[in-house]
Design an enzyme around this catalytic site. Structure first.
Site, short mmCIF file in Angstrom:
data_model
loop_
_atom_site.label_atom_id
_atom_site.label_comp_id
_atom_site.label_asym_id
_atom_site.label_seq_id
_atom_site.Cartn_x
_atom_site.Cartn_y
_atom_site.Cartn_z
N ASP A 31 0.82 -1.21 0.00
CA ASP A 31 0.00 0.00 0.00
C ASP A 31 0.85 1.26 0.00
O ASP A 31 2.05 1.22 0.30
CB ASP A 31 -0.90 0.01 1.23
CG ASP A 31 -0.09 -0.04 2.53
OD1 ASP A 31 0.64 -1.02 2.74
OD2 ASP A 31 -0.16 0.94 3.31
N GLU A 80 0.15 -0.90 5.73
CA GLU A 80 1.17 -0.40 6.65
C GLU A 80 0.93 1.06 6.96
O GLU A 80 1.14 1.53 8.08
CB GLU A 80 2.57 -0.59 6.02
CG GLU A 80 3.73 -0.39 6.99
CD GLU A 80 4.15 1.06 7.17
OE1 GLU A 80 4.86 1.35 8.14
OE2 GLU A 80 3.77 1.92 6.34
#
Ligand SMILES: *[C@@H]1O[C@H](CO)[C@@H](O)[C@H](O)[C@H]1NC(C)=O
Ligand SMILES: *[C@@H]1O[C@H](CO)[C@@H](O)[C@H](O)[C@H]1NC(C)=O
Length: 594
Positions: free
Chosen positions: A185, A252
């Site tokens: 991400d 994250e």
């Protein structure tokens, strides 16, 4: 032991490494910045300040043989570690990394990954419920198409749908696998800034020097760097002796609640506790600081807690007010907070101190007088105080060394003619590596005690009733989101820490090879992160956790645009990252010490 005492009188007892705690919590982040300021985010630690949680007698016995006046004693360095058994393939693959062919291929791999947006947002719902997760499907398709050999050679397991675990089975199952992690991400792009980007955020544009776009640096460079390395090794017919496991989270940037938290559980169930030889995740990089090139792998992370301070008091009409409304009382409490910041001292057991030792040992441009104080501080408490005084003039160093506080949220009152019945604020803390969540709670509880009595408030702190009985109002402290996080366990460093030695030697060999240097060109100084990466969920998998991208951050004019406009990475830095992963995998594979 006896002779030692004289030399080390005043050295505090080493602190016990922090225990683990499950957590979710706010993500602040590894930021990457300017020279001395890299110290701001990542600070090092060397053998005297690290070592095992308690120093064994044998360790102390060895100390007198070291001359503390030499740089080697202050901040010991490993030698560059060049693969031996795998030397031939290392050389031959390494020579292709400089070719135009490879450079354009690598730029295309990374650019293509940037062109598949994978934004993560705060407070997303479960996978399967929140449609915003679905962007990871096309990202997986991209990986499958781009790295066919990885996908035909490694076993892939999807965890919580979008978490990726790849296993490259080694021939010797008795060796603890290497774990490499990264995240799929990125932070979102603020659409109002689109016009300010040199190249559109999802262009993945390669201008011959840099690859542009969101994620090009954080952290698709890590993820694509790892997969490119593996694809290259497989195409060169290399096979591992020691298994290599990859784990890629998908949120994250939103605290890893759905990604790394599930991956951590899966890895623990599948491989067990302490099952990996070492783990390398994103983190600190390298750059010039005070005249030396210093690489700063993160060996710890600060802890975290948001403390909610809530005051209630009787409501009523504001035409007949009390002397203090709940807003006025809260204001006094917050003033009290800011009047009593955490005591910070330079502690010999901390990573910050160790980093400073490395700076004193290896950075030519650190002023000589400061260097001397830092060196002398090893055995002199007076010098320690002097060094502290000078260093803490820089607030970033002081903030790194201690527990910080920042009042970040406040709310109270609904109407000008009604007394506010409930008012609250949230104080954000980053907890010093040698402290704990409990110590932070105790500190906050204590500093407000007097005022609670003064304003006649019954006081409850973190579930414990401190004063009760009739009172004018209430004061309640709590963990705002139930998301506190202990400081991470400190990764062992020093001459006897095999994993640290292999990492350090790999950093050096990579740096030198990338520049065809004969002499050793880079210093390794272990550091800490003020923010938290996905590794917060991986503490039990290995004690050797390193947060490190072998990413050249230049001499400070950070061009990287991480988390903001113009995120980009130089292709040379990206190629060097690939060289690092290649060297690491080969070194770890042949290491007998791990
Ligand atoms: C992004 O880069 C472009 C081109 O170099 C520059 O004009 C622009 O000011 C940069 N934007 C920001 C916010 O730095
Ligand atoms: C605190 O407030 C309560 C409730 O109004 C009152 O009974 C008590 O006397 C007050 N105590 C002091 C010390 O003012």
């Amino acid at each position: 032991m006896k002779g030692l005492k004289a030399v080390y009188d005043g050295l505090p007892a080493p602190t016990q490494a922090q225990g683990s705690s499950r957590c979710i919590c706010a993500s602040f982040k590894k930021a990457l910045v300017v020279p001395f300021i890299i110290a701001a985010y990542l600070v090092g630690k060397h053998f005297l300040s690290s070592g095992p949680a308690t120093w064994p007698v044998e360790f102390w016995d060895e100390v007198p043989t070291l001359n503390l006046r030499t740089n080697e004693a202050l901040c010991p360095q490993s030698v560059p570690l060049v693969p031996e058994k795998h030397g031939e393939i290392w050389e031959s693959i390494g020579s292709t990394y400089g070719t135009e062919d490879f450079v354009s291929k690598a730029a295309e791999y990374l650019g293509g990954a940037v062109r598949v947006p994978t934004e993560a947002f705060d407070k997303m719902d479960e996978v399967g419920k929140d449609p915003r997760w679905e962007v990871f499907g096309p990202f997986h398709d991209y990986l499958l198409k781009t790295f066919p050999l990885v996908h035909s050679t490694l076993a892939l397991t999807k965890v919580n749908t979008y978490g990726l675990v790849y296993k490259w089975e080694g021939s010797d199952a008795s060796l603890k696998p290497l774990l490499l992690t990264a995240h799929q991400d990125t932070v979102p792009v603020d659409l109002t800034t689109l016009g300010q980007w040199a190249h559109p955020p999802w262009s993945g544009y390669f201008d011959g020097e840099r690859v542009w776009g969101r994620g090009s640096s954080d952290d698709k460079s890590g993820l694509i760097g790892i997969l490119t390395t593996l694809e290259t090794l497989i195409s060169n017919k290399w096979t591992p002796t020691r298994s290599v496991v990859l784990a890629f989270g998908f949120d994250e940037e939103a605290s890893g609640l759905h990604g790394a938290s599930a991956l951590g559980k899966y890895l623990e169930e599948t491989y067990g506790e302490n099952a990996f030889s070492m783990l390398v995740d994103e983190g600190g990089g390298f750059g010039e600081q005070k005249g030396a090139v210093i690489a700063v792998p993160g060996i710890g992370e600060k802890g975290y807690i948001d403390v909610r301070v809530e005051v209630t008091s009787p409501g009523g009409h504001s035409s007949i007010p009390p002397a203090h409304t709940s807003i006025g009382i809260l204001a006094s409490l917050l003033v009290q907070y800011e009047a009593h910041p955490y005591d910070v001292s330079l502690d010999r057991t901390t990573p910050v101190y160790g980093f400073l030792q490395c700076l004193a040992a290896h950075a030519p441009d650190l002023p000589a007088s400061l260097k001397k104080k830092i060196r002398k501080s090893l055995s002199s408490n007076k010098a320690l105080k002097q060094a502290e005084k000078e260093l803490f003039k820089d607030p970033t160093i002081k903030n790194l060394a201690g527990t910080t506080q920042a009042i970040d949220l406040i709310e109270g009152g609904v109407k000008t003619n009604a007394l506010p019945e409930r008012t609250w604020a949230v104080v954000n803390h980053r907890i010093a590596t040698e402290s704990s969540v409990d110590a932070t709670k105790a500190h906050d509880t204590a500093i407000l005690k007097e005022l609670a009595a003064k304003f006649n408030l019954s006081y409850t702190a973190f579930g414990e009733t401190l004063t009760s009985g009739p009172a004018y109002g209430t004061l309640t402290l709590s963990d705002a989101w139930g998301a506190s996080l202990e400081p991470a366990p400190i990764t062992p460093t020093g001459p006897d820490a095999a994993a640290y030695q292999v990492l350090s030697g790999t950093i050096k060999a990579t740096y030198n090879a990338h520049r065809s240097l004969k002499d050793d060109g880079i210093v390794v100084a272990p550091g800490i992160m003020t923010g938290n990466t996905d590794t917060r969920y991986y503490w039990k998998l290995t004690e050797n956790i390193f947060r490190y991208n072998h990413h050249n951050q230049g001499s400070g004019k950070a061009l990287s645009g991480v988390h903001t406009v113009n995120e980009s990475i130089s292709i040379d830095a990206f190629i060097e990252m690939i060289r690092f992963f290649t060297t690491l995998i080969l070194n770890v594979d042949e290491s007998k010490a791990l």
